[in-house]
Design an enzyme around this catalytic site. Structure first.
Site, short mmCIF file in Angstrom:
data_model
loop_
_atom_site.label_atom_id
_atom_site.label_comp_id
_atom_site.label_asym_id
_atom_site.label_seq_id
_atom_site.Cartn_x
_atom_site.Cartn_y
_atom_site.Cartn_z
N GLY A 146 0.83 -1.20 0.00
CA GLY A 146 0.00 0.00 0.00
C GLY A 146 0.86 1.25 0.00
O GLY A 146 2.07 1.20 0.24
N CYS A 147 0.21 2.38 -0.26
CA CYS A 147 0.96 3.64 -0.39
C CYS A 147 1.52 4.10 0.95
O CYS A 147 2.71 4.38 1.07
CB CYS A 147 0.07 4.71 -1.03
#
Lengths: 343, 343, 343, 343
Positions: A146-147
């Site tokens: 994920g970011c």
């Protein structure tokens, strides 16, 4: 040529994959899938891609013949499809969260849905590309991080790995641009309400909290919990993660800076700033870089680490391509050397 | 106290009416209607109004007992309801477009729906408040002008009224902040796509084109067509209208400036800038002002008029309250003297 | 390899040249000059370029040995230096306005300074790259067009060249992002005052007005004046030019669209949108593209042309590289094929 | 009428004082001082105030005759002038930092200049207006709190006062809009570089760190140090402070929420959000409100408090007027009841 397909072709992850892959010398985009826009030309949805002749296709597993499929989909999509592709010997790089958490209960708690089977979860490799395995080539299924976890784990990794912090002291105050919320419409990201507005959200409930915990727990070989507060910034791209940790012994800023410098010495995309300087999100805009700044409050033995990425590049599509490069034994930077767009 | 109700209570027009009316010494907000949120507290939708104890109500015509109803609704709502309220002797100020165009065919063409009856259209008074009728008190139904027409007509009025321009030469290049598109979700006003983006839209098809034409045609006593190009600016509030007209005789900038100065000498909300200065949208932000700048290109006998308003105040709710004041014989500025919020 | 130097190395034009040239397979950046930052490492001013080992140099004409010098300077710099470089057989591409206007009086009037000598002005080739000369290779001095003129002339060129408009009817309503104002500090581009603000400026006085007039006058072989109103948009990059012209005969939108399609059929960077669609600035963000939309108001025989570019790419550094490519007989798109960054 | 003067009349603090004071029923603005713009009309600098007939004056202490002087100046101004005004029996409300820190060494360390005399520092009352003294009327010199301290201390006050936290555990991750940097030009707040950019700055060195520490140390009656990281958000107005503290005993979110509710029950401007909801900066835009959201991570006994204000209102000019009201025994909300401008 490596032939690839992209699922979720009308979202921002896909459009960023296209932007980058068009410059990748070894990759050809064969299919772009979107079940809501079947047969429509892509450049109708994205006029800026008007040179592209692709049409959206329906994903029909029997007919897919490419080498790699990227999932740039919301959660609860890839877990149903990826296993069938793997059976057909097609590699999968999943930008969604479906294969990131190995604990099915935790997935259920944070995603609100039933997880993929334990067998498939075990098959997936969660790959922050800077620490990809040496036998990455044999991988069939990559869970692309994920970011927020990417920005955060690149900052935490040297600290946890070098055992210099109190592992129960980690506080992550993370800020993201609005593209992180995706292309689907919602009131809080309606322009007139998001503009000139800054807010915290999903405190204690964000899906990226257990993702960060799982990764550093494994790294530290003990269960670690973190405090994680995401915020939404009125800008399109960029993540800045401010991380607070207690050092477990007195350490100068210079010393800690050296630790980071050495740790990332041979990594293309991670850049450690000089002491006293902190990276800004615009300084990585459009690039696959992660820039890191370091501060030590010696009084309280607290280190403050500031880490920035472009959420759509290093935080999603760029890292996915970096992982593809590793899978195929290419230089990790192939197709990813675009400089930040500044200003 | 004048007791008022607001229909369309979950939109931006309503929330701006509330902001302004809360400071109006003669008005009490009695009802706020929203058929999608019946019984919900308003401050759930708008937490910034958390002092407000109102709940959204269903609009039940028989039970409405207030003096004035504001419609802050999309088109195709008020035309069905306003006539029944008028029968009950409740005054209506309609911020939507339903009663602005007197020609039912033109309404059909631009709004894509059947217009109100001719009788009701004839009953409505289209009121740019600076030129409200002297017998405004007898009015039952006011069609509150659109945002682009307000900014544009305040600039055009002196020119057409003084017969100094070629009436077939009018070109209006108008720019609006995004709140003009309302609170309903749409892809083009999704933050990540609207931010850092400027565009033209609806050229030749915008509903405000016939509204402008109707007004100045009546003023000039001849049919006038205009060229009208709306643009969307990445900001929340503000309209700037740049208007190009051919002067029908040689005229200096100083002379034209005098014309405007005199024309608006006694108007509270219209301010003419010195020659060489042009107003910026932020300079009227949050206020009911319309600021106007003037340029004359003597070479081509073209006058360029730049006019700015806050689209939600003078372009909607502020002017609606100004019209209410006129209806009740109050000073037009009552409750509307908030200064621009700058910066 | 073509060895180049950049003068004005601390500005936005330079930093954009660097971003693009770093991907140009035939170019090596040898010198970056900045007289205010001599000997400083470039990545101190621009931390996003931290891989770059260049230091700013003082421009000492005797010592310069490269093939091409780009001037990314304010006006009144290149006119003093470029002639000496040319004598040394170094080619010059000037992104400033010093060699764009051939009439020295007009330069004096709009730039407020004495122009370059007539001899040097005559030596310069003003090059909208889409219409570069076939013997571009022999050129020594290219005047790279301004940002507004580029967006505007690409839209006007087919109209004037095909003689389909009344040449005295041209009105240009142009809007630019703030980076067009450069990196030098000024109150009106201070963030807190520029944000959420839209304005017109320099009406009748902008330096790009005579530049546009000179070009189309030459193209039409008659003196043409235009009405030109620049506006400032609260965004960093992007120009949108809305152009109004009277057609000199009845013409349908379809017909005019065909004219543009054919005119730009073989041009890499100019893209004509389908009728009914208008380009947005974000759709060319970071790219060298110019996208054009077309509308015809048959009632008044007015054509409305909407043209967008990224002011720092096609409006400055990108076009400068495109011109370099032409000078060296390379494909005009070499090093310029980066796709727009979206969103 | 209370007659007031404003020093620093060309800055944002002054312009916001003017906006608010123009609606204050008991105050008349008599003088506006600016030594760089003496005799210029104010509405030349701020055209949005074009109804204002004031001219900037030179501050000549002998000639000043009003009741109260506001200093909306940078640091190092008021300390030289305020004492002389006080001698003349003119009250002073200082929005700068000159009288906030009572320890002259700390002032020297963080402001880089010599502090006011200890006598004058002791004379000043640091007034978060919610806890103004009961004998506020006798005050001659108020040190109006900084923007970050206001947002932060309103959140911390109930925790420290109720002794529910470990006082050495306080981490403040604060974010401000760009107007907090003032109206003076600087590269990092140049629009093109600040827009679409988020950054941390001045970690460990910000002037507001000792200000927070001094206040809560006094409140707790022990020396407390905090970790304080300011960030800059690409928006004009608003502060959001995210505060992390260790609770010193197990406590539910509900319990902590009650603590806050009771603590602020009778305070006009502090609003506690329901559990699970967090305030956004836009929800207080233009108002004097401070909205607070609460989260408890029971696992780690960490409370997370989210506090928002408009930095120019409650964080500066609004609170200064609130303090004026207390000085004169008026209702604290007089002239300050403007609702947030939303959206």
């Amino acid at each position: 040529m490596i032939e690839v397909g992209i699922v979720g072709g009308s979202g921002y992850g896909a459009v960023e994959l296209i932007r980058l892959l068009e410059h990748h010398p070894q990759v050809r985009i064969k299919h772009i899938f979107s079940h809501s826009k079947i047969d429509e030309p892509i450049n109708k949805t994205f006029p800026h891609l008007n040179h592209l002749t692709h049409h959206y296709e329906d994903l029909n597993i029997e007919d897919v013949t490419c080498d790699v499929i990227f999932f740039a989909t919301p959660s609860n999509v890839s877990k149903h499809i990826a296993p069938k592709l793997i059976e057909k010997n097609i590699k999968v790089i999943d930008l969604s969260g479906d294969f990131r958490l190995t604990n099915r209960d935790v997935y259920k708690q944070f995603y609100g849905e039933t997880a993929a089977t334990q067998q498939h979860l075990d098959q997936a490799f969660y790959s922050i590309a800077e620490w990809g395995t040496t036998n990455q080539k044999d991988l069939q299924l990559i869970a692309n991080p994920g970011c927020f976890p990417t920005a955060t784990l690149l900052a935490l990794h040297p600290l946890v790995d070098n055992k210099v912090i109190q592992n129960d002291s980690i506080i992550i105050d993370a800020k993201t641009g609005v593209s992180g919320a995706g292309r689907s419409l919602a009131q809080h990201v309606h322009y007139a309400e998001m503009n000139e507005n800054f807010s915290a959200y999903a405190i204690g409930k964000h899906k990226h909290k257990p993702e960060i915990e799982q990764y550093i727990s494994r790294l530290a070989n003990e269960e670690i919990k973190v405090v994680f507060t995401p915020h939404l910034v009125p800008m399109t791209r960029g993540i800045l993660s401010t991380i607070y940790v207690k050092l477990n012994k007195q350490m100068t800023a210079e010393h800690l800076h050296d630790v980071y410098q050495q740790y990332y010495d041979n990594k293309t995309f991670v850049r450690i700033r000089d002491l006293g300087e902190y990276p800004k999100t615009k300084e990585v805009y459009g690039s696959n870089n992660c820039d890191i700044g370091i501060y030590v409050d010696e009084e309280s033995q607290t280190a403050i680490i500031v880490s920035v990425i472009d959420n759509l590049v290093k935080g999603a599509s760029g890292q996915a391509i970096q992982n593809l490069n590793l899978m195929y034994g290419l230089n990790e930077a192939t197709g990813l050397q675009q400089l930040p767009v500044y200003p």
